[in-house]
Design an enzyme around this catalytic site. Structure first.
Site, PDB file in Angstrom:
ATOM      1  N   VAL A  62      -5.302   0.070  -1.005  1.00  0.00           N
ATOM      2  CA  VAL A  62      -4.646  -1.013  -0.262  1.00  0.00           C
ATOM      3  C   VAL A  62      -4.387  -0.605   1.195  1.00  0.00           C
ATOM      4  CG1 VAL A  62      -2.669  -2.565  -0.149  1.00  0.00           C
ATOM      5  CG2 VAL A  62      -3.519  -1.820  -2.379  1.00  0.00           C
ATOM      6  N   LYS A 104       2.813  -3.850 -18.266  1.00  0.00           N
ATOM      7  CA  LYS A 104       2.202  -2.729 -17.529  1.00  0.00           C
ATOM      8  C   LYS A 104       1.881  -1.627 -18.528  1.00  0.00           C
ATOM      9  CE  LYS A 104       1.471  -1.374 -13.155  1.00  0.00           C
ATOM     10  NZ  LYS A 104       1.106  -2.185 -12.002  1.00  0.00           N
TER      11      LYS A 104
HETATM   12  P1  NAD Z   1      -4.171   4.465  -4.202  1.00  0.00           P
HETATM   13  O1  NAD Z   1      -3.908   5.474  -5.251  1.00  0.00           O
HETATM   14  O2  NAD Z   1      -5.563   4.003  -3.972  1.00  0.00           O
HETATM   15  O3  NAD Z   1      -3.612   4.957  -2.794  1.00  0.00           O
HETATM   16  C1  NAD Z   1      -2.367   5.533  -2.628  1.00  0.00           C
HETATM   17  C2  NAD Z   1      -2.501   6.525  -1.490  1.00  0.00           C
HETATM   18  O4  NAD Z   1      -1.190   7.024  -1.169  1.00  0.00           O
HETATM   19  C3  NAD Z   1      -3.365   7.722  -1.835  1.00  0.00           C
HETATM   20  O5  NAD Z   1      -4.335   7.890  -0.813  1.00  0.00           O
HETATM   21  C4  NAD Z   1      -2.382   8.903  -1.865  1.00  0.00           C
HETATM   22  O6  NAD Z   1      -2.965  10.095  -1.426  1.00  0.00           O
HETATM   23  C5  NAD Z   1      -1.318   8.417  -0.909  1.00  0.00           C
HETATM   24  N1  NAD Z   1       0.013   9.026  -1.099  1.00  0.00           N
HETATM   25  C6  NAD Z   1       0.670   9.291  -2.252  1.00  0.00           C
HETATM   26  N2  NAD Z   1       1.888   9.803  -1.993  1.00  0.00           N
HETATM   27  C7  NAD Z   1       2.002   9.848  -0.630  1.00  0.00           C
HETATM   28  C8  NAD Z   1       3.023  10.258   0.254  1.00  0.00           C
HETATM   29  N3  NAD Z   1       4.190  10.730  -0.193  1.00  0.00           N
HETATM   30  N4  NAD Z   1       2.797  10.180   1.580  1.00  0.00           N
HETATM   31  C9  NAD Z   1       1.619   9.694   2.054  1.00  0.00           C
HETATM   32  N5  NAD Z   1       0.618   9.290   1.254  1.00  0.00           N
HETATM   33  C10 NAD Z   1       0.802   9.353  -0.077  1.00  0.00           C
HETATM   34  O7  NAD Z   1      -3.215   3.211  -4.570  1.00  0.00           O
HETATM   35  P2  NAD Z   1      -3.349   1.734  -4.017  1.00  0.00           P
HETATM   36  O8  NAD Z   1      -4.168   0.941  -4.963  1.00  0.00           O
HETATM   37  O9  NAD Z   1      -3.694   1.788  -2.564  1.00  0.00           O
HETATM   38  O10 NAD Z   1      -1.854   1.226  -4.192  1.00  0.00           O
HETATM   39  C11 NAD Z   1      -0.849   1.655  -3.295  1.00  0.00           C
HETATM   40  C12 NAD Z   1       0.491   1.104  -3.753  1.00  0.00           C
HETATM   41  O11 NAD Z   1       0.430  -0.315  -3.824  1.00  0.00           O
HETATM   42  C13 NAD Z   1       0.920   1.557  -5.155  1.00  0.00           C
HETATM   43  O12 NAD Z   1       2.327   1.664  -5.201  1.00  0.00           O
HETATM   44  C14 NAD Z   1       0.484   0.415  -6.046  1.00  0.00           C
HETATM   45  O13 NAD Z   1       1.235   0.331  -7.233  1.00  0.00           O
HETATM   46  C15 NAD Z   1       0.751  -0.753  -5.146  1.00  0.00           C
HETATM   47  N6  NAD Z   1      -0.046  -1.915  -5.460  1.00  0.00           N
HETATM   48  C16 NAD Z   1      -1.397  -1.833  -5.492  1.00  0.00           C
HETATM   49  C17 NAD Z   1      -2.135  -2.957  -5.794  1.00  0.00           C
HETATM   50  C18 NAD Z   1      -3.643  -2.935  -5.805  1.00  0.00           C
HETATM   51  O14 NAD Z   1      -4.242  -4.014  -5.846  1.00  0.00           O
HETATM   52  N7  NAD Z   1      -4.274  -1.778  -5.751  1.00  0.00           N
HETATM   53  C19 NAD Z   1      -1.487  -4.175  -6.065  1.00  0.00           C
HETATM   54  C20 NAD Z   1      -0.094  -4.230  -5.982  1.00  0.00           C
HETATM   55  C21 NAD Z   1       0.617  -3.083  -5.690  1.00  0.00           C
END
Ligand code: NAD
Length: 360
Positions: free
Chosen positions: A191, A80
């Site tokens: 997601v 990572k």
């Molecule tokens: P993203 O940054 O697109 O979305 C995250 C969202 O969460 C944002 O809209 C943000 O405003 C919101 N947020 C942050 N803190 C918050 C809180 N305390 N309360 C409510 N909302 C909050 O990220 P993503 O790509 O959607 O990923 C989300 C999670 O899934 C992350 O932990 C990421 O590591 C994990 N993940 C993502 C992927 C992927 O393919 N994108 C794959 C595996 C794991």
């Protein structure tokens, strides 16, 4: 700070610090294990308060990627990258400098997007290294069955979470339909939003929160969801909680307040500490181990990187996630142990087998 004594140091093979004065790049790349293949895992950009916080995150996330890739049966190890900074200050120059840092590792680490980075950023990275996946452009098109695999991993992660959540509902609640089930989704980004669309299409009653102003309201208007203040989303009186924001949401403070019977979401490292997996189990909650349920994105990224797979083949791989989860749930019930412990054990066994093959 003594890196080798840190709680999150887990015999990581390599930790690299990347610095570029001209672009302002400050990055850390952690390679946890290459026992099963080159280390693959996304690049996170985040305004860490200190570089120590960034190191801890890179160590934890890279180990999670080893476990995730092992459990998804991908021929990749775990790595990572974290870039220190606000993603709003991102520049092409900085992403290229990051790409040169990735390139200097000669393929031991393959990067992709994560929180704070996008397919466009990966295009910038791809100008200076071939050790990158999750690209926009050609590969982002044709994500329907039959077209080439690849592009933004978010929707693929959402698909895996959706299918895994349904498997958890079947196992814990004995229901095959989500109709009328109350589901709280924390975080409506790359997601969380596509996940909500799939859940709404199956008739779930959604309770949603996002810390960005106006985001939850838009999802409510589109999908008929109920907006909940971000500070109380974890303790909603719902059937399922889907954490899709940041990690460490399940800790000694939040677990006693949980009212959901299932936790199944995308966020990486949902358990603040290993012991929190036991607390969740004691509370009678079925926890879908994060790195098993959220593997859809890396499955897509891995196939895009290797080439040759169609979107339909990638989907078929993602559709294996519910089966893997059900195996973990059953084993946890049989052995009376937390699902997180079972998943960790299975992942470590796979890594150990890979390490033995490397030595042989
Ligand atoms: P993203 O940054 O697109 O979305 C995250 C969202 O969460 C944002 O809209 C943000 O405003 C919101 N947020 C942050 N803190 C918050 C809180 N305390 N309360 C409510 N909302 C909050 O990220 P993503 O790509 O959607 O990923 C989300 C999670 O899934 C992350 O932990 C990421 O590591 C994990 N993940 C993502 C992927 C992927 O393919 N994108 C794959 C595996 C794991």
């Amino acid at each position: 700070m003594d890196l080798f004594q840190m709680r999150d140091f887990d015999a990581h093979e390599q930790v690299v610090f990347g610095y570029d004065a001209a672009s302002g790049l400050r990055a850390i790349i952690a390679i946890h294990s290459t026992a099963l293949g080159p280390a693959a895992g996304g690049c996170r950009m985040w305004p860490y308060a200190t570089s120590c916080d960034a190191v801890v995150d890179a160590l934890r996330l890279s180990r999670g990627m080893s476990y995730k890739n092992a459990m998804a049966e991908l021929p990749f190890g775990g790595g990572k990258a974290v870039v220190i900074g606000d993603s709003r200050d991102k520049t092409r120059q900085r992403m290229e400098a990051f790409g040169r840092c990735v390139d200097s590792l000669g393929g031991r680490y393959i990067t992709a997007e994560d929180v704070g980075t996008s397919t466009t950023d990966m295009e910038h990275v791809a100008r200076v290294t071939r050790f990158v996946s999750g690209l926009a452009g050609e590969s982002a098109r044709g994500t329907e069955a039959g077209g080439p695999a690849g592009g933004d991993p978010g929707p693929k992660t959402a698909l895996g979470v959706f299918l895994g959540l349904k498997a958890a509902v079947r196992f814990r609640l004995g229901r095959s339909s989500l109709e009328g089930l109350k589901i709280a989704v924390q975080g409506l980004g790359g997601v969380g939003y596509p996940l909500c669309r799939q859940l709404a299409a199956e008739g779930a009653s959604l309770h949603v929160a996002d810390s960005r102003v106006g985001v939850a309201q838009r999802v409510c208007e589109e999908l008929g969801a109920h907006e909940v203040p971000a500070e109380s989303i974890l303790s909603q009186d719902v059937d399922v909680l889907a954490p899709c924001a940041l990690g460490a949401v399940l800790d000694s403070r939040s677990i006693p307040a949980l009212r959901a019977r299932i936790v199944a979401g995308a966020a990486n490292n949902q358990l603040a500490r290993v012991e929190d997996g036991e607390a969740v189990t004691r509370a009678g909650i079925l926890y879908a181990p994060d790195y098993v349920i959220n593997a859809g994105g890396i499955i897509s990224v891995a196939h895009e990187y290797r080439g040759g797979a169609t979107a339909a083949q990638v989907r078929a791989e993602i559709e294996k996630i519910p089966g893997r989860l059900t195996e973990i749930f059953e084993r946890a019930r049989r052995e009376g142990r937390p699902t997180s412990t079972i998943a960790d054990q299975m992942a470590r066994e796979r890594l150990a087998r890979g390490a033995r093959r490397m030595v042989a």
